[in-house]
Scaffold this motif. Structure first.
Motif, short mmCIF file in Angstrom:
data_model
loop_
_atom_site.label_atom_id
_atom_site.label_comp_id
_atom_site.label_asym_id
_atom_site.label_seq_id
_atom_site.Cartn_x
_atom_site.Cartn_y
_atom_site.Cartn_z
N GLU A 148 1.30 7.21 5.39
CA GLU A 148 0.62 8.26 5.49
C GLU A 148 1.11 9.12 6.59
O GLU A 148 1.41 10.27 6.87
CB GLU A 148 -0.83 7.94 5.83
N ALA A 193 5.11 -4.23 2.26
CA ALA A 193 3.72 -4.69 2.64
C ALA A 193 3.27 -4.08 3.75
O ALA A 193 1.97 -4.56 4.37
CB ALA A 193 4.04 -6.05 2.83
N LYS A 194 3.70 -3.05 4.51
CA LYS A 194 3.27 -2.35 5.81
C LYS A 194 1.96 -1.84 5.52
O LYS A 194 1.67 -1.28 4.38
CB LYS A 194 4.33 -1.40 6.31
N ASP A 195 1.35 -1.53 6.73
CA ASP A 195 -0.13 -0.89 6.62
C ASP A 195 -0.02 0.56 5.79
O ASP A 195 1.20 1.19 6.02
CB ASP A 195 -0.76 -0.91 7.90
N ASP A 196 -0.91 0.90 5.25
CA ASP A 196 -1.01 2.52 4.78
C ASP A 196 -0.76 3.38 5.36
O ASP A 196 -0.23 4.53 5.26
CB ASP A 196 -2.29 2.61 3.80
N SER A 197 -1.23 3.22 6.64
CA SER A 197 -0.84 4.17 8.01
C SER A 197 0.57 4.45 8.03
O SER A 197 0.92 5.74 8.50
CB SER A 197 -1.49 3.56 9.19
N TYR A 198 1.70 3.60 7.82
CA TYR A 198 2.98 3.83 7.89
C TYR A 198 3.11 4.98 6.84
O TYR A 198 3.86 5.92 7.42
CB TYR A 198 3.87 2.62 7.84
N HIS A 242 -0.86 -1.47 -5.64
CA HIS A 242 -1.73 -0.83 -4.44
C HIS A 242 -1.65 0.52 -4.41
O HIS A 242 -2.72 1.24 -4.58
CB HIS A 242 -1.21 -1.32 -3.30
N TRP A 243 -0.50 1.13 -4.86
CA TRP A 243 -0.26 2.86 -4.67
C TRP A 243 -0.60 3.55 -5.95
O TRP A 243 -0.89 4.66 -5.69
CB TRP A 243 1.22 3.03 -3.86
N TYR A 249 9.12 -6.88 3.48
CA TYR A 249 8.44 -6.82 4.63
C TYR A 249 7.95 -5.34 4.74
O TYR A 249 6.73 -5.03 4.90
CB TYR A 249 9.18 -7.15 6.09
N HIS A 292 3.33 -3.68 -3.99
CA HIS A 292 3.19 -2.47 -3.58
C HIS A 292 2.80 -1.20 -4.61
O HIS A 292 1.88 -0.45 -4.47
CB HIS A 292 4.53 -1.94 -3.25
#
Length: 384
Positions: free
Chosen positions: A282, A275-280, A75-76, A272, A72
């Motif tokens: 945002e 690892a959620k999609d970026d859209s969550y 990625h961020w 879990y 995480h």
């Protein structure tokens, strides 16, 4: 009794929330959302209780969560962390802070603290035998200055405790502020304990720059995060600690004798969630920003002077234009006479308190914010 704790007054959060309950007030003081949190993450935790492992997990945290934390942050925030040697799970960020302070600070060490500050910092530093050295930040921008840091840092400085985004000011430190702090940490060989629990709750296109990622700071930083803030699940108390291996070895031993471990079902669910999609993430930021903007617009329409919120669940108002000079007295009248609970920002200072700033939590449903604004209209009318 230990005077460090025996002499501490009841926290302002408990005082104001207690008055809110007693008076049936709208509680815009304590920082927790109305929303129950993402259902898929909660279901993952429930399933892990029924079908997963419920005995002692690894002291350092479930391997799947530690790997998820490292991925995480890669990625961020562009951090390249070793999940096995540089990541640990704690029972909330406050436990992570306690473990870091107790593991790093020895009696007689000086610790730089920036006020206003989270109320756990000072008693934990004193519990470790540390000597606090305060840097008082001034509204409305709450910036760092070389002059202030020069007065606080010394050859005895062991650590600096830093919160970014900063609660209660709802501000984010600029790249220039962070570079200045890093310069002082390198110059005085100090460890930065960076409380970054609000790292995802930032607005208007901002992204957090972790202190650990700054030049020369990887070997002298402790990064602390919170699943409770990331997923609006403040009661879960799942924290993260990231640090270089030589620091982590000590922090792990401190953690071992504080809480030792954290509920495995919650760890599974957080792994879990991370690892959620970026859209969550945002969407979460967009929704909080919408609530911020709604409440800000309402306050400004009523004539309140709002200090812009860049992150966290909070925004602040300057009560000076209302003819007020005592934030504690103002907040007490606000809840007793008008049925709205807020937090006086002076409660976050140890010395040199600013007395003209009051904090509200906007992480609430529209109807809650609107009801609060309706009651605050009477306050504005009285001050006019």
């Amino acid at each position: 009794m230990n005077p460090i704790f025996a002499n501490i007054p009841t926290t302002i959060f408990e005082v104001m929330s207690g008055l809110a309950r007693e008076k049936g007030a709208i509680n815009l003081g304590q920082g927790f959302p109305d929303d129950p949190g993402p259902e898929d993450v909660r279901r993952k935790a429930a399933d892990a209780v029924l079908n997963g492992y419920n005995q002692y997990p690894s002291m350092m945290g479930l391997p799947e969560l530690r790997s998820a934390i490292a991925a995480h942050y890669k990625h961020w925030q562009g951090l390249d962390l070793d999940a096995n040697t540089e990541v640990m799970v704690t029972s909330g960020a406050t436990e992570a802070l306690a473990g870091a302070i107790l593991g790093i600070v020895e009696p007689g060490d000086e610790v730089v603290l920036f006020e206003p500050m989270y109320d756990a910092y000072l008693p934990l530093v004193r519990l470790a035998g540390g000597i606090p050295k305060f840097v008082t930040l001034q509204p409305p921008h709450f910036r760092l200055t070389e002059e202030a840091l020069s007065k606080a840092f010394s050859p005895k400085t062991k650590a600096v405790l830093f919160n970014n985004p900063l609660n209660p000011t709802a501000t984010i430190f600029s790249p220039e502020d962070l570079a200045l702090l890093a310069d002082f940490c390198r110059k005085f060989d100090a460890i930065a304990i960076s409380d970054e629990v609000w790292e995802h709750v930032v607005f208007d296109g901002r992204r957090l720059q972790p202190v650990l990622g700054l030049e020369g700071m990887r070997e002298r930083s402790v990064k602390i995060g919170s699943a409770g803030k990331i997923f609006s699940l403040t009661g879960w108390k799942v924290g993260f600690v990231c640090a270089a291996p030589h620091i982590m070895k000590v922090l792990a031993k401190s953690h071992q004798f504080l809480t030792f471990t954290t509920p495995p079902n919650l760890q599974t669910a957080v792994a879990y969630g991370l690892a959620k999609d970026d859209s969550y993430f945002e969407t979460m930021r967009r929704d909080f920003a919408r609530s911020r903007d709604r409440f800000t617009a309402g306050l400004k329409t009523l004539g309140f002077e709002v200090i812009p919120s860049q992150g966290t669940y909070f925004l602040n108002i300057d009560i000076t234009p209302l003819g007020e000079t005592d934030d504690v007295a103002f907040c007490r009248r606000l809840v007793m006479d008008h049925g709205v609970a807020a937090i006086p920002v002076s409660a976050f200072y140890a010395e040199g308190a600013v007395k003209n700033v009051v904090r509200f939590c906007f992480a609430k449903k529209d109807e809650t914010l609107d009801a609060g604004l309706e009651r605050l209209a009477k306050v504005a009318k009285e001050a006019a």
